[in-house]
Design a protein around this motif. Structure first.
Motif, PDB file in Angstrom:
ATOM      1  N   THR A 173       1.031  -1.173   0.097  1.00  0.00           N
ATOM      2  CA  THR A 173      -0.018  -0.091   0.037  1.00  0.00           C
ATOM      3  C   THR A 173       0.873   1.278  -0.056  1.00  0.00           C
ATOM      4  O   THR A 173       2.047   1.238  -0.415  1.00  0.00           O
ATOM      5  CB  THR A 173      -0.911  -0.016   1.321  1.00  0.00           C
ATOM      6  OG1 THR A 173      -0.191  -0.051   2.397  1.00  0.00           O
ATOM      7  CG2 THR A 173      -1.901  -0.938   1.355  1.00  0.00           C
ATOM      8  N   THR A 193       3.165   5.321  -3.010  1.00  0.00           N
ATOM      9  CA  THR A 193       4.054   5.212  -4.271  1.00  0.00           C
ATOM     10  C   THR A 193       3.369   4.285  -5.399  1.00  0.00           C
ATOM     11  O   THR A 193       3.438   4.729  -6.586  1.00  0.00           O
ATOM     12  CB  THR A 193       5.339   4.601  -3.798  1.00  0.00           C
ATOM     13  OG1 THR A 193       5.776   5.439  -2.736  1.00  0.00           O
ATOM     14  CG2 THR A 193       6.330   4.815  -4.935  1.00  0.00           C
ATOM     15  N   ASP A 214       1.958  -6.719   4.484  1.00  0.00           N
ATOM     16  CA  ASP A 214       1.608  -6.285   5.799  1.00  0.00           C
ATOM     17  C   ASP A 214       0.152  -5.773   6.207  1.00  0.00           C
ATOM     18  O   ASP A 214      -0.470  -5.618   5.038  1.00  0.00           O
ATOM     19  CB  ASP A 214       2.703  -5.346   6.225  1.00  0.00           C
ATOM     20  CG  ASP A 214       2.785  -4.051   5.350  1.00  0.00           C
ATOM     21  OD1 ASP A 214       1.710  -4.128   4.359  1.00  0.00           O
ATOM     22  OD2 ASP A 214       3.898  -3.299   5.325  1.00  0.00           O
ATOM     23  N   HIS A 252      12.656   1.262   6.144  1.00  0.00           N
ATOM     24  CA  HIS A 252      11.663  -0.410   6.166  1.00  0.00           C
ATOM     25  C   HIS A 252      11.407  -0.504   4.820  1.00  0.00           C
ATOM     26  O   HIS A 252      11.084  -0.096   3.923  1.00  0.00           O
ATOM     27  CB  HIS A 252      10.515   0.256   7.104  1.00  0.00           C
ATOM     28  CG  HIS A 252       9.599   0.897   6.863  1.00  0.00           C
ATOM     29  ND1 HIS A 252       8.694   1.372   7.545  1.00  0.00           N
ATOM     30  CD2 HIS A 252       9.192   0.998   5.566  1.00  0.00           C
ATOM     31  CE1 HIS A 252       7.518   1.907   6.987  1.00  0.00           C
ATOM     32  NE2 HIS A 252       7.816   1.854   5.752  1.00  0.00           N
ATOM     33  N   GLY A 262       7.998  -3.330   4.001  1.00  0.00           N
ATOM     34  CA  GLY A 262       6.745  -3.686   4.323  1.00  0.00           C
ATOM     35  C   GLY A 262       6.809  -3.025   5.750  1.00  0.00           C
ATOM     36  O   GLY A 262       7.142  -1.707   5.983  1.00  0.00           O
ATOM     37  N   LYS A 270      12.659  10.614  -0.774  1.00  0.00           N
ATOM     38  CA  LYS A 270      13.122   9.321  -0.658  1.00  0.00           C
ATOM     39  C   LYS A 270      14.668   9.501  -1.116  1.00  0.00           C
ATOM     40  O   LYS A 270      15.373   8.446  -1.130  1.00  0.00           O
ATOM     41  CB  LYS A 270      12.355   8.472  -1.427  1.00  0.00           C
ATOM     42  CG  LYS A 270      11.036   8.111  -1.185  1.00  0.00           C
ATOM     43  CD  LYS A 270      10.849   7.435   0.099  1.00  0.00           C
ATOM     44  CE  LYS A 270       9.478   7.209   0.595  1.00  0.00           C
ATOM     45  NZ  LYS A 270       8.428   6.421  -0.221  1.00  0.00           N
TER      46      LYS A 270
HETATM   47  C1  F6R Z   1       3.000  -0.616   2.732  1.00  0.00           C
HETATM   48  C2  F6R Z   1       4.257  -0.939   3.125  1.00  0.00           C
HETATM   49  C3  F6R Z   1       5.382   0.355   3.484  1.00  0.00           C
HETATM   50  C4  F6R Z   1       5.538   1.309   2.326  1.00  0.00           C
HETATM   51  C5  F6R Z   1       6.559   2.303   2.835  1.00  0.00           C
HETATM   52  C6  F6R Z   1       6.530   3.252   1.497  1.00  0.00           C
HETATM   53  O1  F6R Z   1       2.241  -1.647   2.563  1.00  0.00           O
HETATM   54  O2  F6R Z   1       4.648  -2.005   3.499  1.00  0.00           O
HETATM   55  O3  F6R Z   1       6.686  -0.248   3.483  1.00  0.00           O
HETATM   56  O4  F6R Z   1       5.847   0.517   0.956  1.00  0.00           O
HETATM   57  O5  F6R Z   1       6.385   3.031   3.758  1.00  0.00           O
HETATM   58  O6  F6R Z   1       5.228   4.199   1.577  1.00  0.00           O
HETATM   59  P1  F6R Z   1       4.902   5.227   0.679  1.00  0.00           P
HETATM   60  O7  F6R Z   1       4.734   4.762  -0.791  1.00  0.00           O
HETATM   61  O8  F6R Z   1       3.568   5.948   1.120  1.00  0.00           O
HETATM   62  O9  F6R Z   1       6.129   6.379   0.422  1.00  0.00           O
END
Ligand code: F6R
Length: 241
Positions: A36, A39, A67, A137, A139, A201
């Motif tokens: 989720t 991104t 997750d 991290h 997940g 990022k």
């Molecule tokens: C979501 C997940 C997280 C996101 C990560 C990046 O299921 O496991 O590890 O992939 O936090 O999140 P965004 O894409 O919102 O920057």
């Protein structure tokens, strides 16, 4: 590397469809981990808009949860499984029987983790699509997670609580605990696609590529894996090379 936002999503979709076609060369279900977060949203829109006709692939597609929050009722809209149902699985007609998800309301979390471990041990992951947390991290494998970790219940870090607050109207609405597949399962995926977008990022992507490989930065585990494709936009890549 995509030059801009729109190109990032089409590039991600092309790379994902390539992986799906390769995975389809073997028989049986194609088991795919999906994240989720913000991104992958453009990727999901792109798949629905331009690739939904590939019924030969979607009929064999099997979603495996990466997750999810713990302790929520099955119909809670905050559940990642329900989020993905809305954003990609239902639009692509992936039936509930083709979804391996956490039972968030399971009375015994360790039994729930063992159930997921057994599923993952007997049916590996064909494709893992992942996002990168600003703290490194993968997940909910937060800094300090072992590379051979199995499925487990974690307490969200302050970073993760803050990152998820925006989706649910404030920190108070973010469930404090979550299940995550361990890096041990994720690292055995046959192909991995890491999606990284945006200037926020850039620093963590640079560190993931250049820092020593260490559990202090879980995403460095990807440097020990085969068949990893990083799809980044120019902004995320700016500091990385
Ligand atoms: C979501 C997940 C997280 C996101 C990560 C990046 O299921 O496991 O590890 O992939 O936090 O999140 P965004 O894409 O919102 O920057």
């Amino acid at each position: 590397i995509a030059p801009n936002n729109a190109a990032f999503h089409t590039l991600a979709a092309d790379i994902f469809m390539g992986a799906l076609n390769r995975a389809a060369a073997k028989n049986g279900p194609i088991r795919v981990v999906l994240p989720t977060g913000s991104t992958p949203l453009g990727l999901y829109r792109e798949l629905i808009a331009h690739h939904a006709h590939r019924r030969d692939l979607w009929d064999r597609f099997h979603y495996v949860a990466l997750d999810d929050y713990a302790g929520l009722a099955p119909d809670d809209r905050r559940l990642f499984s329900n989020w993905l149902a809305r954003d990609i699985l239902t639009p692509l007609s992936i039936p509930p029987t083709h979804r391996t998800i956490f039972n968030s309301a399971a009375p015994d979390p360790s039994a729930e983790c063992a159930r997921m471990d057994a599923q993952l041990d007997s049916n590996g992951i064909d494709i893992a699509v992942l996002g990168l947390g600003t703290n490194g991290h993968i997940g909910f494998n937060e800094p300090g997670s072992a590379f051979d970790a199995r499925t487990r219940l974690i307490h969200l870090s302050a970073d993760s609580l803050a990152a998820n607050a925006a989706y649910w109207g404030g920190m108070d609405h973010v469930p404090p605990t979550a299940y995550t597949l361990g890096l041990g399962h994720i690292m055995r995926a046959r192909e991995t696609i890491l999606l990284v977008q945006g200037p926020h990022k850039a620093e963590i992507l640079h560190r993931m590529l250049h820092d020593p490989i260490s559990t202090a930065l879980p995403a460095t585990a990807l440097r020990q894996m085969y068949n990893v494709t990083i799809v980044a936009d120019q902004a995320a890549m700016s500091a990385a090379e």
